[in-house]
Design a protein around this motif. Sequence first.
Motif, short mmCIF file in Angstrom:
data_model
loop_
_atom_site.label_atom_id
_atom_site.label_comp_id
_atom_site.label_asym_id
_atom_site.label_seq_id
_atom_site.Cartn_x
_atom_site.Cartn_y
_atom_site.Cartn_z
N TYR A 1 73.37 -17.93 113.63
CA TYR A 1 72.37 -18.16 114.68
C TYR A 1 71.63 -19.47 114.43
CZ TYR A 1 69.64 -15.98 110.96
OH TYR A 1 69.09 -15.67 109.74
N MET A 2 71.87 -20.09 113.26
CA MET A 2 71.22 -21.37 112.97
C MET A 2 72.31 -22.44 112.85
SD MET A 2 70.35 -21.18 108.90
CE MET A 2 69.73 -19.53 108.73
N PRO A 3 71.92 -23.72 112.98
CA PRO A 3 72.94 -24.76 112.86
C PRO A 3 73.61 -24.68 111.48
CG PRO A 3 70.85 -25.70 113.60
CD PRO A 3 70.59 -24.27 113.25
N ASN A 4 74.90 -24.91 111.46
CA ASN A 4 75.66 -24.93 110.21
C ASN A 4 75.11 -26.05 109.31
OD1 ASN A 4 77.77 -24.27 108.48
ND2 ASN A 4 79.01 -25.94 109.31
N GLN A 5 74.92 -25.75 108.04
CA GLN A 5 74.32 -26.75 107.15
C GLN A 5 75.20 -26.96 105.92
OE1 GLN A 5 69.94 -26.18 106.95
NE2 GLN A 5 70.17 -24.79 108.68
N ASP A 6 75.21 -28.22 105.49
CA ASP A 6 76.08 -28.61 104.39
C ASP A 6 75.32 -28.47 103.07
OD1 ASP A 6 78.42 -29.63 103.38
OD2 ASP A 6 77.69 -31.71 103.43
N LEU A 7 75.73 -27.54 102.21
CA LEU A 7 74.99 -27.25 100.99
C LEU A 7 75.94 -27.17 99.80
CD1 LEU A 7 72.88 -24.65 102.89
CD2 LEU A 7 71.83 -26.57 101.68
N PRO A 8 76.51 -28.31 99.41
CA PRO A 8 77.54 -28.27 98.35
C PRO A 8 77.03 -27.74 97.01
CG PRO A 8 76.94 -30.55 98.93
CD PRO A 8 76.33 -29.65 99.97
N MET A 9 75.80 -28.07 96.63
CA MET A 9 75.29 -27.60 95.32
C MET A 9 75.15 -26.08 95.33
SD MET A 9 72.23 -30.39 94.67
CE MET A 9 71.46 -29.49 93.32
N THR A 10 74.55 -25.57 96.41
CA THR A 10 74.34 -24.12 96.52
C THR A 10 75.67 -23.39 96.57
OG1 THR A 10 72.28 -24.53 97.68
CG2 THR A 10 73.26 -22.34 97.96
N ASP A 11 76.61 -23.92 97.35
CA ASP A 11 77.93 -23.27 97.46
C ASP A 11 78.62 -23.22 96.10
OD1 ASP A 11 77.50 -22.88 100.13
OD2 ASP A 11 78.70 -24.60 100.78
N ARG A 12 78.49 -24.31 95.35
CA ARG A 12 79.13 -24.34 94.02
C ARG A 12 78.52 -23.27 93.11
NH1 ARG A 12 77.40 -26.24 89.55
NH2 ARG A 12 75.82 -27.61 90.47
N VAL A 13 77.19 -23.15 93.13
CA VAL A 13 76.52 -22.15 92.27
C VAL A 13 76.88 -20.73 92.72
CG1 VAL A 13 74.29 -21.22 91.54
CG2 VAL A 13 74.63 -23.70 91.64
N LEU A 14 76.82 -20.49 94.04
CA LEU A 14 77.03 -19.13 94.53
C LEU A 14 78.49 -18.68 94.35
CD1 LEU A 14 74.85 -18.90 97.78
CD2 LEU A 14 74.22 -18.48 95.39
N ALA A 15 79.40 -19.65 94.31
CA ALA A 15 80.83 -19.31 94.23
C ALA A 15 81.16 -18.48 92.99
CB ALA A 15 81.67 -20.59 94.23
N THR A 16 80.39 -18.65 91.90
CA THR A 16 80.70 -17.89 90.68
C THR A 16 79.49 -17.07 90.22
OG1 THR A 16 80.07 -19.68 89.16
CG2 THR A 16 82.35 -19.66 89.95
N LEU A 17 78.61 -16.74 91.15
CA LEU A 17 77.38 -16.01 90.78
C LEU A 17 77.54 -14.51 90.99
CD1 LEU A 17 74.41 -16.16 89.89
CD2 LEU A 17 73.80 -16.33 92.32
N LEU A 18 77.37 -13.77 89.92
CA LEU A 18 77.41 -12.30 89.98
C LEU A 18 76.01 -11.75 89.75
CD1 LEU A 18 80.70 -11.62 88.02
CD2 LEU A 18 80.34 -11.50 90.50
N ASP A 19 75.80 -10.55 90.27
CA ASP A 19 74.44 -10.03 90.35
C ASP A 19 74.48 -8.52 90.21
OD1 ASP A 19 71.62 -10.04 91.40
OD2 ASP A 19 72.54 -9.07 93.12
N MET A 20 73.46 -8.00 89.54
CA MET A 20 73.37 -6.55 89.41
C MET A 20 71.91 -6.11 89.36
SD MET A 20 74.95 -4.20 86.42
CE MET A 20 75.40 -2.56 86.88
N ARG A 21 71.57 -5.11 90.13
CA ARG A 21 70.23 -4.52 90.04
C ARG A 21 70.16 -3.65 88.79
NH1 ARG A 21 69.32 -0.56 93.35
NH2 ARG A 21 67.14 -0.55 92.78
N LEU A 22 68.94 -3.54 88.24
CA LEU A 22 68.74 -2.72 87.04
C LEU A 22 67.69 -1.65 87.34
CD1 LEU A 22 68.61 -5.56 84.38
CD2 LEU A 22 70.56 -4.18 85.08
N PRO A 23 68.11 -0.56 87.97
CA PRO A 23 67.13 0.49 88.29
C PRO A 23 66.59 1.10 86.99
CG PRO A 23 69.32 0.99 89.22
CD PRO A 23 69.47 -0.21 88.37
N LEU A 24 65.35 1.59 87.05
CA LEU A 24 64.74 2.18 85.85
C LEU A 24 65.41 3.49 85.46
CD1 LEU A 24 61.00 1.32 86.54
CD2 LEU A 24 62.57 0.24 84.89
N THR A 25 66.26 4.01 86.34
CA THR A 25 67.02 5.21 85.98
C THR A 25 68.13 4.90 84.97
OG1 THR A 25 68.28 4.83 88.00
CG2 THR A 25 66.57 6.51 88.10
#
Length: 382
Positions: A337-361
């Motif tokens: 819904y927004m204009p396409n934007q060129d973000l090479p640095m962000t794309d490079r970082v996100l390409a290999t970024l893994l993530d996990m929530r750490l619930p207190l359980t």
Amino acid sequence: MPADAVEAAMAILQSGRLHRYNVASGETAEAALLEQEFAAYTGARYCLSVTSGGYALATALRAIGVSAGDKVLTNAFTLAPVPGAIASVGAEPVLVEITDDLTIDLDDLGAKAEASGARVLMLSLMRGHLPDMTALMARANALGLTVIEDCAHTMGASWDGTPSGRFGAVGCFSTQTYKHMNSGEGGFLISDDADLIARATVLSGSYMLYDRHIAGPDAEVFETIRLETPNCSGRMDNLRAAILRPQLRALDANRVRWNERYRAIETRLTGNPHVVLRRRPDSEQFVGSSIQLRLPTFSAHQVSAVIAQCAARGVELKWFGPDEPVAFTSRHVSWRYMPNQDLPMTDRVLATLLDMRLPLTFSLADCALIGSIISEEVSSVA
Ligand SMILES: *Cc1c(COP(=O)(O)O)cnc(C)c1O
């Protein structure tokens, strides 16, 4: 949900007075008390509670006068409700690059501020990573930017002793289930700016009952604001406020528990030569409610293999790199819904970024095991 929160919820249900302005004579609503307590916790002069974090962000934009057609800067590593809040007021998100530390790139901020003419920065403190807030605010001030802080992942965090949310003109928080306090849905705005919070209060649907807030500005401040500001209902209710108040009292203790879990996983990953974790700055008092790891030398195929192999051992990792958005995780190319934007640095970082929530359980032993499994599977794919 702590037992005292369940008890407080039952008391509200029995009273039937769920609406925040439905109070018996001499009674102060749970929502008003919650605001007073959250203002005291953060050191803010004013606090307003609302229906969601996204609503808080959109209300902050409206309260500082952003309107249709305006451009608003925001860092490109964030969650969909942040550009969504900007779009909800008819404004256009201008996405700013992030660094390898997952925080906003100040040089790109300067370049995008100048190129776009934007006057507002919605700084998303995504996954609880604080940039150098002193440097960020100095740059924002030099650029003439008003800063809205998105503190969905930094409730309870601080930089050099100043609570997150207290640097910009307004700080916005979420109490949605996956954040640091859980009311299902909910949010806060905090600020020292009386006019801003008065406008936000009327926007949130206070009618002419704003004097029932005890963490809001004096009645005089509302004199014209109450007549010039539309009511866009988004109030907190007493049931959710009642279950949040005991959780606020437990927040600092929970931060310690989250960070123990974060460190337990971090310790298992630190020796792995393929894994890059952010070195947390000494100035940053963070809340380790999730962990992010990068595998900068891995291909997309290798990252997929790590995710599949971890999943086979019961460890579910989220990835910011795939082409198709999955569950809660999407990135800028999916926000069409927004204009396409060129973000090479962000794309490079996100390409290999893994993530996990750490619930207190998760127990500390669970976290140690999770860290070992991730490290083993990364090594096996490498
Ligand atoms: C969850 C979240 C929000 C919005 O919160 P809701 O209460 O779900 O609207 C905003 N920013 C970030 C980074 C989030 O993760």
